[in-house]
Design an enzyme around this catalytic site. Structure first.
Site, PDB file in Angstrom:
ATOM      1  N   CYS A  44       0.793  -1.167  -0.205  1.00 62.21           N
ATOM      2  CA  CYS A  44       0.037  -0.089   0.042  1.00 62.21           C
ATOM      3  C   CYS A  44       1.035   1.351  -0.021  1.00 62.21           C
ATOM      4  O   CYS A  44       0.556   2.540  -0.605  1.00 62.21           O
ATOM      5  CB  CYS A  44      -0.729   0.143   1.272  1.00 62.21           C
ATOM      6  SG  CYS A  44      -2.010  -1.230   1.320  1.00 62.21           S
ATOM      7  N   ASP A 135     -21.466  11.868 -13.716  1.00 61.13           N
ATOM      8  CA  ASP A 135     -22.603  11.402 -13.374  1.00 61.13           C
ATOM      9  C   ASP A 135     -22.878  10.785 -12.130  1.00 61.13           C
ATOM     10  O   ASP A 135     -23.913  10.381 -11.814  1.00 61.13           O
ATOM     11  CB  ASP A 135     -23.543  10.812 -14.741  1.00 61.13           C
ATOM     12  CG  ASP A 135     -22.599   9.631 -15.027  1.00 61.13           C
ATOM     13  OD1 ASP A 135     -21.514   9.154 -14.313  1.00 61.13           O
ATOM     14  OD2 ASP A 135     -22.933   9.217 -16.142  1.00 61.13           O
TER      15      ASP A 135
END
Length: 219
Positions: A44, A135
């Site tokens: 990570c 959207d």
């Protein structure tokens, strides 16, 4: 579990940059939500450092990024210092990290990796990538296991394809890169293709005699 075309939930988020509603933060931009198994983990750390280094390329494409890990904001703030050190980064960290220490968001969005557990026996968050359009709909999702780091150059390539195909009647073939040939959508008739693709297109002759392999210069 989110499916392509679903509206992403308007989550209440607590992050390293404060609290806000997810849709408000996205605004009229494209966005990437990407999750991580835990703070202070090696793979990570390499990923977040790489994304921070690539931020100018995401910004030129109008893309915001936000990370998620099943740890607290306080933990994230300490981890960011390690990420900046590893990535040789200076200044403010360029994107927020979400506090999901209760795993509520990871569970809601289907981000858990059942094969990988933490020291307490809880399932770790997988390496999910959700690309979200202006959207607020999910445009792409990729789920990596906790043990495999992501390729963010590929994610930039995918963004280029998604943004191109959202505004032009084309699809992008295997290994496509910006500026190379695209393909005419199969549901476009020859008559319409002749009108739409003013740069022309090439049809590949195939044994089936079906004219569905049509290549055109990038719009």
């Amino acid at each position: 579990m989110l499916l392509l075309g679903d509206i992403v939930p308007n989550l209440d988020l607590n992050t390293t940059e404060g609290k806000f509603k997810f849709h408000d933060w996205i605004g009229n931009s494209w966005a990437i939500l990407f999750s991580h198994p835990a703070d202070y983990t090696p793979v990570c750390t390499t990923e977040l450092a790489r994304v921070a280094q690539l931020m100018p390329k995401f910004e030129t494409r109008g893309v915001k990024l936000i990370g998620l890990s099943c740890d607290s904001v306080e933990s994230h703030m300490g981890w960011i210092k390690d990420i900046q050190c590893f990535g040789k980064l200076s200044g403010d960290f360029p994107f927020p990290l979400i506090d999901d220490h209760k795993r509520e968001i990871a569970i809601k969005l289907g981000m858990l990796d059942p094969e990988e557990k933490d020291s307490s026996g809880h399932a770790l968050t997988c390496r999910a990538v959700f690309i979200i359009g202006p959207d607020k709909k999910l445009k792409l999702s990729i789920l990596y296991p906790a043990t495999t780091g992501r390729n963010f150059d590929e994610i930039l390539r995918v963004i280029d394809s998604l943004q191109l195909t959202s505004r032009a009647k084309v699809s992008t073939p295997v290994d496509w890169k910006p500026g190379t040939e695209c393909m005419v959508l199969p549901n476009i008739s020859t008559q319409d293709a002749d009108k739409i693709f003013t740069k022309g297109y090439e049809t590949v002759e195939l044994p089936s005699k079906k004219h569905y392999m049509r290549f055109t210069p990038a719009p």
